[in-house]
Design a protein around this motif. Structure first.
Motif, PDB file in Angstrom:
ATOM      1  N   MET A 130       0.838  -1.197   0.000  1.00  0.00           N
ATOM      2  CA  MET A 130       0.000   0.000   0.000  1.00  0.00           C
ATOM      3  C   MET A 130       0.875   1.250   0.000  1.00  0.00           C
ATOM      4  N   LYS A 131       0.342   2.324  -0.579  1.00  0.00           N
ATOM      5  CA  LYS A 131       1.029   3.608  -0.574  1.00  0.00           C
ATOM      6  C   LYS A 131       0.459   4.465   0.559  1.00  0.00           C
ATOM      7  N   ILE A 132       1.327   4.833   1.503  1.00  0.00           N
ATOM      8  CA  ILE A 132       0.910   5.546   2.708  1.00  0.00           C
ATOM      9  C   ILE A 132       1.519   6.931   2.694  1.00  0.00           C
ATOM     10  N   GLY A 133       0.687   7.958   2.871  1.00  0.00           N
ATOM     11  CA  GLY A 133       1.154   9.341   2.849  1.00  0.00           C
ATOM     12  C   GLY A 133       1.067   9.994   4.215  1.00  0.00           C
ATOM     13  N   VAL A 134       2.110  10.745   4.570  1.00  0.00           N
ATOM     14  CA  VAL A 134       2.148  11.474   5.837  1.00  0.00           C
ATOM     15  C   VAL A 134       2.409  12.947   5.521  1.00  0.00           C
ATOM     16  N   PRO A 135       1.376  13.789   5.538  1.00  0.00           N
ATOM     17  CA  PRO A 135       1.563  15.207   5.222  1.00  0.00           C
ATOM     18  C   PRO A 135       1.969  16.033   6.442  1.00  0.00           C
ATOM     19  N   ILE A 136       2.419  17.248   6.193  1.00  0.00           N
ATOM     20  CA  ILE A 136       2.629  18.218   7.271  1.00  0.00           C
ATOM     21  C   ILE A 136       1.260  18.586   7.851  1.00  0.00           C
ATOM     22  N   GLU A 137       1.195  18.682   9.167  1.00  0.00           N
ATOM     23  CA  GLU A 137      -0.023  19.165   9.813  1.00  0.00           C
ATOM     24  C   GLU A 137      -0.097  20.680   9.638  1.00  0.00           C
ATOM     25  N   ILE A 138      -1.195  21.163   9.052  1.00  0.00           N
ATOM     26  CA  ILE A 138      -1.285  22.589   8.765  1.00  0.00           C
ATOM     27  C   ILE A 138      -2.228  23.336   9.709  1.00  0.00           C
ATOM     28  N   LYS A 139      -2.797  22.625  10.682  1.00  0.00           N
ATOM     29  CA  LYS A 139      -3.586  23.317  11.695  1.00  0.00           C
ATOM     30  C   LYS A 139      -2.676  24.224  12.516  1.00  0.00           C
ATOM     31  N   THR A 197       7.963  -0.090   5.680  1.00  0.00           N
ATOM     32  CA  THR A 197       8.758  -0.348   4.472  1.00  0.00           C
ATOM     33  C   THR A 197       9.364  -1.749   4.484  1.00  0.00           C
ATOM     34  N   LYS A 198       9.659  -2.280   5.663  1.00  0.00           N
ATOM     35  CA  LYS A 198      10.204  -3.636   5.699  1.00  0.00           C
ATOM     36  C   LYS A 198       9.137  -4.671   5.355  1.00  0.00           C
ATOM     37  N   ARG A 199       7.873  -4.226   5.388  1.00  0.00           N
ATOM     38  CA  ARG A 199       6.763  -5.091   4.957  1.00  0.00           C
ATOM     39  C   ARG A 199       6.374  -4.784   3.495  1.00  0.00           C
ATOM     40  N   ASN A 200       7.263  -4.087   2.806  1.00  0.00           N
ATOM     41  CA  ASN A 200       7.115  -3.792   1.373  1.00  0.00           C
ATOM     42  C   ASN A 200       6.017  -2.786   1.050  1.00  0.00           C
ATOM     43  N   HIS A 201       5.665  -1.947   2.007  1.00  0.00           N
ATOM     44  CA  HIS A 201       4.761  -0.842   1.734  1.00  0.00           C
ATOM     45  C   HIS A 201       5.582   0.401   1.376  1.00  0.00           C
ATOM     46  N   ASN A 202       4.982   1.297   0.625  1.00  0.00           N
ATOM     47  CA  ASN A 202       5.643   2.540   0.230  1.00  0.00           C
ATOM     48  C   ASN A 202       5.136   3.685   1.095  1.00  0.00           C
ATOM     49  N   VAL A 203       6.056   4.410   1.718  1.00  0.00           N
ATOM     50  CA  VAL A 203       5.672   5.516   2.590  1.00  0.00           C
ATOM     51  C   VAL A 203       6.207   6.818   2.002  1.00  0.00           C
ATOM     52  N   TYR A 204       5.295   7.801   1.889  1.00  0.00           N
ATOM     53  CA  TYR A 204       5.640   9.102   1.321  1.00  0.00           C
ATOM     54  C   TYR A 204       5.463  10.168   2.398  1.00  0.00           C
ATOM     55  N   ILE A 205       6.550  10.834   2.723  1.00  0.00           N
ATOM     56  CA  ILE A 205       6.553  11.860   3.763  1.00  0.00           C
ATOM     57  C   ILE A 205       6.708  13.228   3.109  1.00  0.00           C
ATOM     58  N   GLN A 206       5.852  14.175   3.490  1.00  0.00           N
ATOM     59  CA  GLN A 206       6.039  15.525   2.960  1.00  0.00           C
ATOM     60  C   GLN A 206       7.317  16.134   3.549  1.00  0.00           C
ATOM     61  N   LYS A 207       8.019  16.863   2.720  1.00  0.00           N
ATOM     62  CA  LYS A 207       9.282  17.480   3.120  1.00  0.00           C
ATOM     63  C   LYS A 207       9.102  18.276   4.414  1.00  0.00           C
ATOM     64  N   ASN A 208       9.970  18.002   5.392  1.00  0.00           N
ATOM     65  CA  ASN A 208       9.999  18.678   6.697  1.00  0.00           C
ATOM     66  C   ASN A 208       8.777  18.372   7.576  1.00  0.00           C
ATOM     67  N   ALA A 209       8.020  17.330   7.249  1.00  0.00           N
ATOM     68  CA  ALA A 209       6.832  17.010   8.048  1.00  0.00           C
ATOM     69  C   ALA A 209       7.174  16.708   9.498  1.00  0.00           C
ATOM     70  N   GLY A 210       8.337  16.092   9.731  1.00  0.00           N
ATOM     71  CA  GLY A 210       8.703  15.717  11.091  1.00  0.00           C
ATOM     72  C   GLY A 210       9.611  16.695  11.799  1.00  0.00           C
ATOM     73  N   ILE A 269      14.281   9.052   5.238  1.00  0.00           N
ATOM     74  CA  ILE A 269      14.891   8.423   4.068  1.00  0.00           C
ATOM     75  C   ILE A 269      15.650   7.167   4.479  1.00  0.00           C
ATOM     76  N   GLU A 270      16.384   7.262   5.580  1.00  0.00           N
ATOM     77  CA  GLU A 270      17.132   6.099   6.075  1.00  0.00           C
ATOM     78  C   GLU A 270      16.196   4.949   6.435  1.00  0.00           C
ATOM     79  N   ALA A 271      14.977   5.292   6.878  1.00  0.00           N
ATOM     80  CA  ALA A 271      13.990   4.267   7.243  1.00  0.00           C
ATOM     81  C   ALA A 271      13.253   3.721   6.028  1.00  0.00           C
ATOM     82  N   GLY A 272      13.520   4.293   4.845  1.00  0.00           N
ATOM     83  CA  GLY A 272      12.934   3.754   3.624  1.00  0.00           C
ATOM     84  C   GLY A 272      11.854   4.592   2.988  1.00  0.00           C
TER      85      GLY A 272
END
Length: 364
Positions: A1-10, A27-40, A51-54
């Motif tokens: 599955m493709k999982i997205g994590v956006p920046i919280e804008i509230k 990612t080790k379970r072969n899912h794709n994770v997309y993080i918005q730049k600077n979200a964390g 990136i190091e986590a995949g």
């Protein structure tokens, strides 16, 4: 599955929906994770950690929503996000629908699958995805209340724990759930005189069993609330009805019975608040004054301590994220009664009774 994590804008929401550790488990379970730049970033996690986590880093929130089968967030989507949510997309986050008809209608129109952290419910009735944030908010309610009791911020000018020869502040806590117990723990530890009110005798017995002698439990009634507010310095509202609006335990007329500079902290603001005069505020502008009573009702209190909050949240949400990613929402909810109770709005239909009742809408 493709999982997205956006920046919280509230406003002033510094948490992020997933830690790098959570990304690694997906990612080790072969899912794709997309993080918005600077979200964390505001939670202490760098893009390099993800990136190091995949994970794959995407520049914009639009890209994250566009690519993802499932969005994992912290707070409910706000107006700029409504148009980004796609039909059939899973949105897994805190929603608190009963406090916002606008949000409810927007998610109905999106035709997405809305799974709310706050209504995922274990067999014993506990809310595993709400507990850690309630723990944070309960402890913070005393921390913030003590600050706003200071005179420069229009409080009574009372030190919570007092000093030798000067009595401590009196703290009134409405609700003996997770928020109330954590608030009582903090307030009692600082030396305050603490009164906890609830209608659940089992909860009150627990308070009496685990708390020190400066915490007194008492059955909640309008009579007892009115009795205590006249000499309380800090009043904390921590009442929760699962998925529904909070009851109004302190009405506008009661404010006139309080001493000037009394502070009220409404932790139930996400569910509409348990004070009649509650209105949501932000960390940028957290308080307002009515009848000389200071109101603090920030709707995302844990966002002020994002590292602690994000770690605590991912600890409990990740197992459910993995189930949803591995099996899809339908099979995952079939196999988990707890997760199934998190279903609030599915493809344009309300499936959670309290939300339909809140706005007199039809339920699927």
């Amino acid at each position: 599955m493709k999982i997205g994590v956006p920046i919280e804008i509230k406003n002033n929401e510094n948490r992020v929906g997933m830690t790098p550790s959570g990304v690694f488990e997906l990612t080790k379970r072969n899912h794709n994770v997309y993080i918005q730049k600077n979200a964390g970033f505001n939670s202490g996690f760098l893009d390099e950690d993800y990136i190091e986590a995949g994970a794959t880093i995407l520049d914009t929130i639009e890209e994250v929503y566009s690519v993802a089968d499932m969005i994992v967030k912290v707070k409910e989507p706000i107006e700029p996000e409504y148009k980004l949510i796609k039909a059939d997309q899973i949105v897994f986050t805190y929603f608190h629908f009963a406090s916002s008809e606008v949000l409810t209608n927007a998610m109905i129109e999106s035709k997405s699958v809305c799974i709310a952290y706050e209504t995922v419910e274990d067999a014993d009735g506990s809310l595993p995805l709400l507990i850690p944030m309630s723990e944070v908010a309960g402890r913070m309610s005393v921390q913030q209340g003590a600050k706003y009791l200071e005179k420069p911020i229009m409080g009574r000018g009372v030190l919570l724990g007092g000093i030798p020869g000067v009595p401590p502040a009196k703290v009134l806590i409405l609700g003996a759930g997770v928020v109330g117990v954590q608030a009582a723990r903090m307030a009692s530890g600082l030396g305050a005189s603490v009164h906890v009110l609830d209608i659940n005798m089992k909860a009150l017995r627990h308070v009496s069993d685990v708390m020190p002698n400066n915490v007194i439990s008492e059955f909640s009634s309008e009579y007892n609330i009115r009795k205590h507010i006249v000499d309380s310095d800090l009043i904390i509202g921590g009442v929760l009805i699962k998925g529904a609006k909070a009851p109004k335990l302190i009405t506008r007329d009661m404010l006139k019975e309080m001493r000037p500079g009394t502070v009220m902290v409404d932790v139930a603001v996400d569910q509409g608040g348990c004070f009649e005069t509650t209105k949501p505020t932000t960390h940028q502008d957290p308080t307002y004054i009515i009848d000389e009573v200071v109101h603090y009702s920030v709707a995302n209190m844990p966002g002020a301590v994002p590292y602690t909050s994000t770690m605590g949240l991912t600890n409990v949400t990740l197992p459910y994220v993995i189930k949803l990613a591995n099996d899809g929402w339908e099979k995952a909810c079939d196999n988990s009664a707890a997760l199934a109770k998190g279903l609030n709005i599915v493809k344009g239909e309300i499936v959670y009774k309290e939300i339909a009742e809140a706005f007199d809408m039809e339920m699927a």
